[in-house]
Each structure stands twice: as structure tokens, then as C-alpha cells.
Write a protein that holds these residues in place. Sequence first.
Motif, PDB file in Angstrom:
ATOM      1  N   ASN A  62      -3.511  -4.649  12.159  1.00 13.29           N
ATOM      2  CA  ASN A  62      -3.569  -5.816  11.285  1.00 13.29           C
ATOM      3  C   ASN A  62      -2.969  -5.461   9.929  1.00 13.29           C
ATOM      4  O   ASN A  62      -2.583  -4.321   9.664  1.00 13.29           O
ATOM      5  CB  ASN A  62      -4.993  -6.352  11.175  1.00 13.29           C
ATOM      6  N   HIS A  63      -2.924  -6.473   9.049  1.00 16.78           N
ATOM      7  CA  HIS A  63      -2.174  -6.270   7.805  1.00 16.78           C
ATOM      8  C   HIS A  63      -2.783  -5.200   6.912  1.00 16.78           C
ATOM      9  O   HIS A  63      -2.070  -4.418   6.288  1.00 16.78           O
ATOM     10  CB  HIS A  63      -2.091  -7.588   7.036  1.00 16.78           C
ATOM     11  N   ILE A  64      -4.107  -5.178   6.859  1.00 17.66           N
ATOM     12  CA  ILE A  64      -4.745  -4.194   5.968  1.00 17.66           C
ATOM     13  C   ILE A  64      -4.439  -2.777   6.455  1.00 17.66           C
ATOM     14  O   ILE A  64      -4.123  -1.888   5.673  1.00 17.66           O
ATOM     15  CB  ILE A  64      -6.264  -4.446   5.911  1.00 17.66           C
ATOM     16  N   GLU A  65      -4.500  -2.613   7.782  1.00 18.09           N
ATOM     17  CA  GLU A  65      -4.227  -1.279   8.325  1.00 18.09           C
ATOM     18  C   GLU A  65      -2.791  -0.863   8.048  1.00 18.09           C
ATOM     19  O   GLU A  65      -2.519   0.283   7.689  1.00 18.09           O
ATOM     20  CB  GLU A  65      -4.497  -1.282   9.835  1.00 18.09           C
ATOM     21  N   LEU A  89      -0.901  -1.917   5.578  1.00 18.47           N
ATOM     22  CA  LEU A  89      -0.788  -1.638   4.146  1.00 18.47           C
ATOM     23  C   LEU A  89      -1.362  -0.268   3.822  1.00 18.47           C
ATOM     24  O   LEU A  89      -0.799   0.487   3.031  1.00 18.47           O
ATOM     25  CB  LEU A  89      -1.544  -2.700   3.335  1.00 18.47           C
ATOM     26  N   TYR A  90      -2.490   0.033   4.460  1.00 22.63           N
ATOM     27  CA  TYR A  90      -3.113   1.332   4.208  1.00 22.63           C
ATOM     28  C   TYR A  90      -2.169   2.464   4.583  1.00 22.63           C
ATOM     29  O   TYR A  90      -1.982   3.416   3.823  1.00 22.63           O
ATOM     30  CB  TYR A  90      -4.412   1.429   5.002  1.00 22.63           C
ATOM     31  N   SER A  97       0.600   2.835   2.180  1.00 20.56           N
ATOM     32  CA  SER A  97       0.182   3.420   0.898  1.00 20.56           C
ATOM     33  C   SER A  97       0.227   4.944   0.908  1.00 20.56           C
ATOM     34  O   SER A  97       0.148   5.587  -0.134  1.00 20.56           O
ATOM     35  CB  SER A  97      -1.224   2.941   0.537  1.00 20.56           C
ATOM     36  N   TYR A 128     -13.056   4.517   8.364  1.00 22.03           N
ATOM     37  CA  TYR A 128     -12.809   3.190   8.928  1.00 22.03           C
ATOM     38  C   TYR A 128     -12.536   3.286  10.425  1.00 22.03           C
ATOM     39  O   TYR A 128     -13.093   2.534  11.225  1.00 22.03           O
ATOM     40  CB  TYR A 128     -11.636   2.550   8.193  1.00 22.03           C
TER      41      TYR A 128
END
Lengths: 496, 504
Positions: free
Chosen positions: A436-439, A441-442, A445, A484
Motif C-alpha cells: 500500500n501507499h504508506i509501505e 513511502l516508507y 524514505s 510494523y
Amino acid sequence: MTNSLYVMITCVKLLLLPSYFSTDFEVHRNWLATTYSLPLNQWYTAKHSQWTIDYPPLFAWFEYFLAQIAAFVDIDMLSIHNSNYSSNATVFFQRLSVIITDFVFYYGSRKCAQSIASLVKSPKINKKKYMDEKEISIFVIELLLIANITLLLIDQIHFQYNGFLFGILLISISHILKGENYRGAFWFTVLLNFKHIYLYLAPAYFIFLLRHFCLKHGLRLALKRFINLGIIVLSVFSISFGPFVLNGQITQVFKQLFPFKRGLSHAYWAPNFWALYNTADVGAKITYKDLNKINNNSVSMTRGLVQEFEHSVLPSITPHITFILTILFMLPCLYKLWKSTRNPISFVRCLVLCGLTSFMFGWHVHEKALLLAVIPLTLLVFTSSNDCSMFTILSTLCTYSVFPLLFKPFEFITKSLLLLINVSFLYNSGKFKSLNHIEKLYLISLGPLMLLTEVGWMVLKFEQRYPFLPLMLTSFHNSLGVFYCWVKYYLFYIYN
Amino acid sequence: MHLYYYTMTYKYLIPLYLNKVLNEKLVFMIAVLFRWFVSLHDYSGKSKPPMFGDYEAQRHWMEVTISLPTTHWYFNSSNNDLLYWGLDYPPLTAYHSYINGLIFNNVLPESVQLHTSRGFESKFHQLLMRYSVLIVDLLIFFPAVFWFFRQFFKIKNNNQISQTMAIGIMLLYPGLILIDHGHFQYNCVSLGLFVASVANIFANKTILTCILFSMALNYKQMELYHALPFFFYYIGSVYETYIKYSFFAALRKLIILVLSVLLTFLILWAPYISDSKQIFQVVHRIFPLERGVFEDKVSNIWCQINIIYKLRNINNQTMATICLLTTLISVLPSCLDLFKNPSKIKFLLSLINCSLSFFLFSFQVHEKSILLVAIPVLMYSPQSPFICTWFVFITTFSMLPLLIKDNLLIPFISMSLIYFIVYSNIEKVFSKQKETFKLNLLRNLSLFGCVILTICSIVLKPPQKYPYLWPLIISSYSCVHFIAFLIYFNFEQLMLQIPKKKLY
């Protein structure tokens, strides 16, 4: 095709020959010297070097056999007084020994890739296409295993024999997957006697063999199988530890194997739960006291030799606490394995969770221990999108978290490009679709983080004032991700 | 490449899958990674005083160029001992050394101090030097290759391999990687400029072609190996314009060509133009007639003749004339053909033929000069990947004695094996025709010979009487191949049918 893959990977390893090696190189050289020069009863008592043997006896025997060959190459490396000896021949021999023993790993990964591919049920589409996909999945799993970047960095540059040991693990898993439980148990016991860190995975083995092999049909068969297993395990252990028991050195051996004198976290915090805990402790200190004092304390905590370290605000952690926490958090997944129908996929998932849980809460865990979860997880890349996304995140994190070990300037391009190539390969082969998007982005980063900690710190000239911060940032950032993953995968496993 | 997906048998499945997954970005990164891997190894003349090697030469030029005024660079003086790695490349190389020197002077001043820094070696210095090659490689050679193949694949469509594969074959070529990032030189600059100029010919940009090729010439005079095809291609096309259109159109074209070349030369030679003594000195340094017909064991004709008849008996002037004549004779067919039919694909073939002739017959040839042949061959690889990669393997192999001397045996073996595996997987994707079977056998035999000779030169000690036995056998073995390839490529060029409607 796969054969040429082996040749290619071996060539890459040969190209890495002149890379930097860590003190682990001297550790293994010293073990060669110890096993070659001293009699058996002094292997675990020798005090001529600080790098005493802290692996179980089979590994010592392995070093003994290597030493017999090393004698033909350069006899000087086998002298126990030549500490930090690293002639060209020595480096070549030791590196080559890693490269050659890695063929055990190739064998294991092929066996495993084949057996896992035959387990994954085909959706009912036309048979020819399924065959094609199966071949590709075997190939990709094998590629992901033997071209594991973390393993390459650790074994070929940092210097260890993990490839060979993971090879034995994979052989054992492949036997279990095929239903040959005795052989699986045998190889796992052998593995335990090579390196006891694999104890992390033992609960999953124990529960699986007990519930899904012994207690399957009737009590009599159960008893027979249990006794058979017991004989296998005990005989391996007695061959390995027997001589030391006879010499009365068994307590000394165990003292070497489980050195609780070392601190909760390694000099560089492995990205686990305790890294978060330590960070919280430092954060709490900063809010309480003035900054200057903290820096001095923190330096001793993240740099320098292995030592015990007291938390200043939060309660200090003892080995017992970590042990209890580890067992506690393992219980749910073991219970689930107990309850599940006999399904080897479930066993592999439980292996992953056992590895992850021990990594999260274990005492003095090294960042390399994350491989214990990543290697079995690689096998599940094609089983479900959940496993696949977990593999993508965890393997990337695992690679990134060993970067601080390879801090020399020549290794900067090697490690960063290897990671980039690995990630783009995963991306091109569609492994990022399930994130998903958060993963995403992580994971992205990680790039800025690397630039900041490796290059930015040098440009900003902060390394004098805050030498500990880059390492702390790295382990904090990575431990968030690993935490996570642990939670997500755990929930996925329990509610599956 | 869609047509190949029909043959979905197991043998082709995985190469096809990899073909899908490995895109240009990944190929790019892998190529950089292997360059870096080779960089980890030793360089030429590491810890070998008093002369060291090419690594020291490059460092020495940085030292000289930043310490002395431009007009003193090519002259012998107390500050500039020309016998110790004096500058013997054209001005652009000197400017490059100057820029590098300025950077080194900032980062590691003690490595470029006049006199005191001779033979300077440290781990950090090695890192900086390796970075300096990698950066110019990334800035010049890589973009040139990508650009060239983009233009190339726009024009021709009967290629056997895809653009990504062609780029991969070119960027992973072990010879260039081993010489630039292992042995230590900046060939990627001149070769990159050369590739870029050819790309511009394919894109029909005359002025840029002239500027880039003049720059390449001014980086290394060895680029003269490629000069004749450029000359004849443009003369031919000017003549064609004259026939087809008008005299003035042709004249305009000619003037543009001459002006762009002259201006580039003028700018690059600006510091030396004012004084004829300067010009003569630079030219004398660049073309050293006194240095003999070849160096070490080169796989060209003269080195082979030297086995039977010692060429040292002939004086250098005569020898140079002989070389010139034989070279001219051997390039003549290719050049005349190009003049008659100036098409782009013939131009590529002519580049191969001329540079190979120069390598085989000309004066003062180094074993590294084979790179100048290998690059055009690689540029031609989409048309016949089989022959081109075979040739390229032999070129790498012909440099083996040099690589062994530099302690680069492991990278040589690894890179060659990797290249072979990469190529054989590419071959699985494109080759469905069976007629190459006999050639395949011949290729495998020839490569097997290379393997045998490699093993021999590592394991077997040469007899005391002939200490250079293995290098000599290697050079003869390669030379035989090169002559055969010269005939083949000439044949291919002369037999090539030009389509009626020309693409130019």
C-alpha cells in the motif's frame, strides 16, 4: 539456466575478493588456528585470543577440516600467536572457503524452490500456462534465495559462513515440505550443532513435528515416532557435545555459547523492539536533562565495544525479561500451528514468525539475525500477496540494516547499488504491486535516510559532534518498519 | 521482440522472463556495479617503483598540469622530466588531467605536489582515482551508448536483438571495463566521444558529429584509426549531393564540415597555436617515431613477423613507411566502397574494417588499441550479435598477458564468464534458426582454445629459454582470429546490398 546462475553468482563473489573484511575474519582465522594447533580439550578453554570459539562443536570441527586444507595454503595462518594475520593467501583461502561452502546453499535453495512450487496449488487454468508459471516461480525463488543481497554483503564482504548454514536450514525445510520428517529433523539438529542461533526457529520445528507428525494417528504410532525422533536428535547432540561431556567441560562450553555478559543491544542497535525502547529512553533523558550530558552517555551506548548498558530513565532489561517476552509472544503463533491442519506452508510461516519474534525481543541480537525470518519468507513469495508484500519490505529492510557494518568508503557504491538493483528487480517483477501507499513511502524514505546518514553527515560536519546519531536514526527508522511487519504478519497468520 | 514469445518452451522461458524484467535502468545499474567491482582490484604498477604504471602516469599528469603553465606541459625541463611519464596525448587529455588535478588539489593536496608526490599511493587516493574514472564514464560513455542505440534502432529494423540487449552487450564488455577500471585509463572518454559522434551521424547532425569526433581525436590520437571512415563517408555524401542536387549545395556542405572541424581544433589548441615550436613539440610528443613498431606482445602482423624475422634490424623510418603502405592497402577496399555508397550501415562496417586494419598493420600499436576495434564491433552487434560477441571475446582474451601483469586475473575470468553467460542467454532469445550450428561449433572451439591457453599461462611455467612463450602464443592465436575477422567484415561490407531508397 540455474547452473549458469551459480557460475554467475560465484563470479560476483570472486570479484568481491578484495573488499573490506571485519574482525569476523580474524575470528574465523583464530578458530582455524585454535582447532589446528590445540587438542580437543582446549578448544573451548583457550585464552590466547579474545575471539574464543562461541559456536557449537560441529562448527569447530568444520574449522578443523578447513584448517587441514589451509595447511597447504599458508601454514602461518594456523599459528595461534599470529593474531590479525592476513596475508594475501590467507584472505584468498578464507574467502574461497566461503564461496565454495556456499554451494550447500545453492543445493538447499534448489531443493526448497522445487518442493515449495509443487505445494502451491494451481488455480484451475489451462495446464500449459500453469507449467510455465511454475517453472518461472521455481527460478525466481531460487534467484531471490541465492542472490540474496544481505547474505552477499554479510558473507562476502563482512565475512561469515551464513550461506553454508542457511543451506543446511533450507535442506531441512525442503525435507519437511516433502513430508520426510525424520530427515528434516536430522538436518535441523545438525544445523543447531553448527550454530545455536537457529534455536530461534526450534519451537516451530518442535510443535510441527509433535502435532503434525507424532500425534497424527493413534498413541502407539505417536510413541514410536517420538522415540525415533528423540534418538535422531540425541545421537547428533551426543556426537557433537559428547567429547566435551566426557572431558567434563560442558559447563565451560555452554558459558562460551551463551555469553549473557554482553549487553541488551549490540554496539549498533539491531532494528528490533529494544532499539525502539532505547530510543525512547534517550528521548526521555533529553526531555529531563540538558543535552550535553546526554551526548557523552549516548556515545558509550552506540559506539565502542560490546558492554553492558544501563537505561537511565526506563527500567533496565535483564536477560530473563527478554527470554520471557520472546516465549510469550511466540505462544500464539505456535498455538495456531498446533491448531492448523497439516499444511507445510503454515509451518514455514510459523518459522518466519518465530524468527521475527526472537529477533524483536531477543537478548543481544545482531542485525544479521533478521535473515532467519527473511530466508524462509523468500520461499513464500508466490503463495499469497500478503507473504509477497511482507517479503518485499522485510528483505529491503534487512539489507539496509546491515549497511552500518560496511562503513568503509569503497563499500558505499557496492552496497547502495546492490540494494538499488535488488529493489528495482523486485519492482520490475511486480512484487511492489501488493504494497500500500504508506509501505511504499516508507521504503522510498530509505533513500533520503541513506543520503543523510552516509553523505549528509559528512558534509554537515556533524560526525564530530553527534557521531552516534546516524546509527541511532538508522536503527530507529528500520525498527519501526520491522515492528510494523511483525505485527502485520502476526495478525495475518493468526486470522488467516 | 514480440515474435519470440511463440516459442514458449522451457529452455527459452527463463531468458524470456529475464528479458521482460531487465529493463534499461537495471542494465545501466548492473553495468555500473560491475565497473565498481573491478575497481576494487589492483591497478597497473601498484607498488612497483621506479616507474609504476598507467595509474601513476595519470596522477603524474595531474601533478604536472596544475603546477606548470600550459606552454611548459609538453617540454622537457627540470620540473617536467619527459622520460618519466611525459605527456604523450593531445591537449584535451591534458585539460582533463588539469581539471582532475584541481579537484585532487582540493581534496588530497599531497597527491599532486610537484616532485614530492611521485609514486603517491594510498587507499583514499585510489578511491578518488577510481571515482574520477567512474564519473567520466557515467558522464560521457554511458549517455553516448544509450543515445547511439536509440538512434540506431530508429533507423534499422531488421535487428536480431532488442535495444536493451544491445546496450547490455556494449556496457558489460569486459575489455573496456578491465582496462579503464582495473588497469586504469580514461579510454571511456575518447571512446564515448567517438560513440556520440557516430550517434550523431545516425541522427544526421553533421556539425555535432564533427565537433565530437574532433574532440575524440584531441583526447587520444589513436582515434585516427576511425578517422578514415568519417572522411570518406562525408566526402562520399558531399559528392552525392553534387551529383543529385547542385554544386553549391555540395560546397555549402563541405564548408560546414571543414569549418566545424577547424574551429574545434583551433579552440582546443589555442594555447599552442601562437608558436610553431609549440605545435611541433606537441605533435612530436603525440607521434613518437622512436618508440618502435609495437609494444610488448601485440596481436598484430608485425609482432608475428617478428618471431621469424627481427624487425629491429630495419630502421624506424623505413619501418614506418612500410607500415603506412600496408595499412593503406588494407583499408583501401573498405574506404572506396564507403565513398561510392555512403550509407550508415556501411559506415559502421567501415569503422570496423579500418580500425582493425590499423591495429594489424600500423606503427606503434599497443595491445589496448584493440578497444578501438571492439567498440565499433559492439555498435554493429544488433546486426549480427553472434560474430560481434565472438570477436569481442577474442579482444578481451588478447589483453590477457597485460591483465595478468596487473594482477587482474580474477576480474578477467569473472567478467568474461559473466559476459559469456549473459550473451548465451540473449542468444537463446533470438536464435531460432539452425543454420548457424556449424559456426556455433567453431565459435565454441575457438573460445575453448582461449580457456585452455588461459589455464596454461596460469599453471604452466614457460621454459627458461622462452620466458614470453605464453604471451606470444596468445598474441598469435588472437592475431589469426583478427585476420579472419578482417576478411569476414570486409566481405560483409562489400557484399552488403544498399536498399534502393536510401535512408540518408
